[in-house]
Design a protein around this motif. Structure first.
Motif, PDB file in Angstrom:
ATOM      1  N   ARG A  19       4.868   4.345   9.120  1.00 19.38           N
ATOM      2  CA  ARG A  19       5.695   3.472   8.278  1.00 19.38           C
ATOM      3  C   ARG A  19       5.286   3.691   6.824  1.00 19.38           C
ATOM      4  NH1 ARG A  19       4.352  -1.080  10.590  1.00 19.38           N
ATOM      5  NH2 ARG A  19       2.639  -1.621   9.215  1.00 19.38           N
ATOM      6  N   GLU A  20       6.266   3.786   5.927  1.00 16.77           N
ATOM      7  CA  GLU A  20       5.987   3.865   4.493  1.00 16.77           C
ATOM      8  C   GLU A  20       6.342   2.524   3.867  1.00 16.77           C
ATOM      9  OE1 GLU A  20       7.441   7.286   2.365  1.00 16.77           O
ATOM     10  OE2 GLU A  20       7.503   8.478   4.212  1.00 16.77           O
ATOM     11  N   ALA A  21       5.313   1.733   3.528  1.00 20.04           N
ATOM     12  CA  ALA A  21       5.558   0.391   3.008  1.00 20.04           C
ATOM     13  C   ALA A  21       4.549  -0.005   1.936  1.00 20.04           C
ATOM     14  CB  ALA A  21       5.526  -0.622   4.158  1.00 20.04           C
ATOM     15  N   ASP A  22       3.920   0.977   1.303  1.00 20.41           N
ATOM     16  CA  ASP A  22       2.976   0.700   0.202  1.00 20.41           C
ATOM     17  C   ASP A  22       1.893  -0.297   0.612  1.00 20.41           C
ATOM     18  OD1 ASP A  22       4.440   2.402  -1.342  1.00 20.41           O
ATOM     19  OD2 ASP A  22       5.323   0.862  -2.624  1.00 20.41           O
ATOM     20  N   GLU A  23       1.365  -0.143   1.829  1.00 24.29           N
ATOM     21  CA  GLU A  23       0.430  -1.160   2.296  1.00 24.29           C
ATOM     22  C   GLU A  23      -1.024  -0.699   2.202  1.00 24.29           C
ATOM     23  OE1 GLU A  23       0.892  -1.784   6.791  1.00 24.29           O
ATOM     24  OE2 GLU A  23       2.626  -0.546   6.269  1.00 24.29           O
ATOM     25  N   LYS A  24      -1.900  -1.690   2.180  1.00 22.98           N
ATOM     26  CA  LYS A  24      -3.334  -1.424   2.085  1.00 22.98           C
ATOM     27  C   LYS A  24      -3.846  -0.782   3.371  1.00 22.98           C
ATOM     28  CE  LYS A  24      -5.870  -4.683   0.346  1.00 22.98           C
ATOM     29  NZ  LYS A  24      -6.589  -5.972   0.212  1.00 22.98           N
ATOM     30  N   GLU A  25      -4.758   0.172   3.191  1.00 26.56           N
ATOM     31  CA  GLU A  25      -5.484   0.760   4.325  1.00 26.56           C
ATOM     32  C   GLU A  25      -6.974   0.556   4.105  1.00 26.56           C
ATOM     33  OE1 GLU A  25      -6.311   5.024   6.636  1.00 26.56           O
ATOM     34  OE2 GLU A  25      -5.031   4.980   4.853  1.00 26.56           O
TER      35      GLU A  25
ATOM     36  N   GLU B  70      -1.068   3.190   1.014  1.00 25.59           N
ATOM     37  CA  GLU B  70      -1.015   4.389   1.846  1.00 25.59           C
ATOM     38  C   GLU B  70       0.119   4.253   2.860  1.00 25.59           C
ATOM     39  OE1 GLU B  70      -1.450   7.261   2.906  1.00 25.59           O
ATOM     40  OE2 GLU B  70      -3.004   8.158   1.643  1.00 25.59           O
ATOM     41  N   GLU B  71       0.505   5.374   3.430  1.00 25.50           N
ATOM     42  CA  GLU B  71       1.416   5.367   4.570  1.00 25.50           C
ATOM     43  C   GLU B  71       0.656   4.888   5.796  1.00 25.50           C
ATOM     44  OE1 GLU B  71       4.388   8.464   6.927  1.00 25.50           O
ATOM     45  OE2 GLU B  71       2.783   9.240   5.654  1.00 25.50           O
ATOM     46  N   MET B  72       1.326   4.087   6.626  1.00 21.65           N
ATOM     47  CA  MET B  72       0.689   3.606   7.841  1.00 21.65           C
ATOM     48  C   MET B  72       0.846   4.618   8.970  1.00 21.65           C
ATOM     49  SD  MET B  72       1.109   2.289  11.102  1.00 21.65           S
ATOM     50  CE  MET B  72       2.823   1.815  11.259  1.00 21.65           C
ATOM     51  N   TYR B  73      -0.251   4.899   9.655  1.00 26.77           N
ATOM     52  CA  TYR B  73      -0.223   5.577  10.955  1.00 26.77           C
ATOM     53  C   TYR B  73      -0.797   4.595  11.964  1.00 26.77           C
ATOM     54  CZ  TYR B  73       0.581  10.361   9.149  1.00 26.77           C
ATOM     55  OH  TYR B  73       1.111  11.486   8.581  1.00 26.77           O
ATOM     56  N   GLY B  74      -0.137   4.468  13.127  1.00 21.23           N
ATOM     57  CA  GLY B  74      -0.584   3.505  14.118  1.00 21.23           C
ATOM     58  C   GLY B  74      -0.732   4.105  15.502  1.00 21.23           C
ATOM     59  N   GLU B  75      -1.565   3.454  16.303  1.00 20.99           N
ATOM     60  CA  GLU B  75      -1.745   3.846  17.698  1.00 20.99           C
ATOM     61  C   GLU B  75      -0.501   3.476  18.519  1.00 20.99           C
ATOM     62  OE1 GLU B  75      -4.220   5.517  18.971  1.00 20.99           O
ATOM     63  OE2 GLU B  75      -5.673   5.428  17.301  1.00 20.99           O
ATOM     64  N   HIS B  76      -0.219   4.270  19.537  1.00 21.60           N
ATOM     65  CA  HIS B  76      -1.142   5.212  20.169  1.00 21.60           C
ATOM     66  C   HIS B  76      -1.022   6.568  19.497  1.00 21.60           C
ATOM     67  CE1 HIS B  76      -1.898   8.173  23.586  1.00 21.60           C
ATOM     68  NE2 HIS B  76      -3.099   7.659  23.302  1.00 21.60           N
ATOM     69  N   PHE B  77      -2.159   7.145  19.148  1.00 22.22           N
ATOM     70  CA  PHE B  77      -2.248   8.497  18.610  1.00 22.22           C
ATOM     71  C   PHE B  77      -2.504   9.412  19.804  1.00 22.22           C
ATOM     72  CE2 PHE B  77      -4.836  11.233  15.344  1.00 22.22           C
ATOM     73  CZ  PHE B  77      -3.807  12.152  15.295  1.00 22.22           C
ATOM     74  N   ASP B  78      -1.541  10.286  20.107  1.00 25.48           N
ATOM     75  CA  ASP B  78      -1.613  11.086  21.327  1.00 25.48           C
ATOM     76  C   ASP B  78      -2.473  12.331  21.110  1.00 25.48           C
ATOM     77  OD1 ASP B  78      -1.216  12.032  23.884  1.00 25.48           O
ATOM     78  OD2 ASP B  78       0.735  12.931  23.435  1.00 25.48           O
TER      79      ASP B  78
END
Length: 240
Positions: A119-125, A149-157
């Motif tokens: 997700r691209e939402a200008d959110e804190k990481e 940052e851009e969000m990357y979320g699980e599940h990461f395959d």
């Protein structure tokens, strides 16, 4: 001196003025600059160069290869991917950055889809250090905070990492295994999540420190490589 090659497809920089403004010398140029300042011999290679800049000569002289790609994974030739894979198996280090998770070389080495949520939402990481004794986090505090940052979320395959170094939390609630190490053949692989092209992530001193540490960690071990294939006995065999 450790020889590093920073590979970048270099397409966002050509298409998006926001990316050009953030990285006027390209993402590869920004990374190579701080690696050079840290004492490495750092060169660059990009997708549209002959052989994607990864000729036999370049690969054979590279101790650690960094990989950033996104828009053009499919344009990377299978022949070049096979050569990079063999160099990793022979001992070259590989550091895969951000959207390089979907690169042909990372998927080849992992043997999985390497898919994830995003997700691209200008959110804190916030990247939490979950292996505080690991050399990749030398000089890093308990966490690294990135304002946007851009969000990357699980599940990461991906296969279960040999070592999980960082775990990310995002403002929207997701978590992500964002610093993963692997051994493949005689080589070491580190996947490091941050680095979306429209954010100045690679100017962050902690992010730079992690990448510098990762290059030192991933460099080839100075030893004779194992010999594979049919082998003569080391001891005298009893006559059967």
């Amino acid at each position: 001196m450790i020889k590093v090659t920073v590979w970048n497809e270099n397409r966002h920089e050509q298409k998006n003025p926001v990316v050009r403004e953030v990285y006027p010398e390209g993402i590869h140029g920004a990374i190579a600059a701080f690696l050079t300042e840290a004492g490495f011999e750092a060169g660059t290679a990009t997708l549209d160069e002959p052989e994607h800049g990864l000729t036999d000569e370049v690969l054979n002289e590279t101790d650690v290869l960094l990989w950033w790609g996104h828009l053009a994974h499919d344009e990377v030739s299978d022949e070049v991917v096979a050569k990079v894979q063999q160099r990793v198996l022979d001992g070259m280090g590989l550091i895969v950055l951000h959207s390089g998770h979907f690169s042909k070389i990372f998927k080849t080495l992992m043997g999985t889809s390497c898919d994830l949520k995003w997700r691209e939402a200008d959110e804190k990481e916030r990247l939490w250090v979950v292996d505080p004794s690991h050399p990749i986090v030398e000089g890093i505090g308990e966490s690294i905070e990135l304002e946007k940052e851009e969000m990357y979320g699980e599940h990461f395959d991906i296969p279960a990492p040999d070592e999980l170094v960082f775990m990310s939390w995002f403002e929207g609630g997701e978590v992500f295994r964002s610093g993963c190490t692997y051994q493949r053949g005689n080589g070491k692989v580190f996947y490091f999540r941050p680095g979306h092209e429209t954010y100045p992530t690679y100017y962050n001193k902690d992010i730079q420190r992690v990448i510098i540490n990762a290059v030192n960690w991933a460099k080839p071990v100075d030893r004779k490589r194992p010999v594979y294939g049919n082998a003569k006995p080391l001891e005298l065999l009893a006559v059967k």
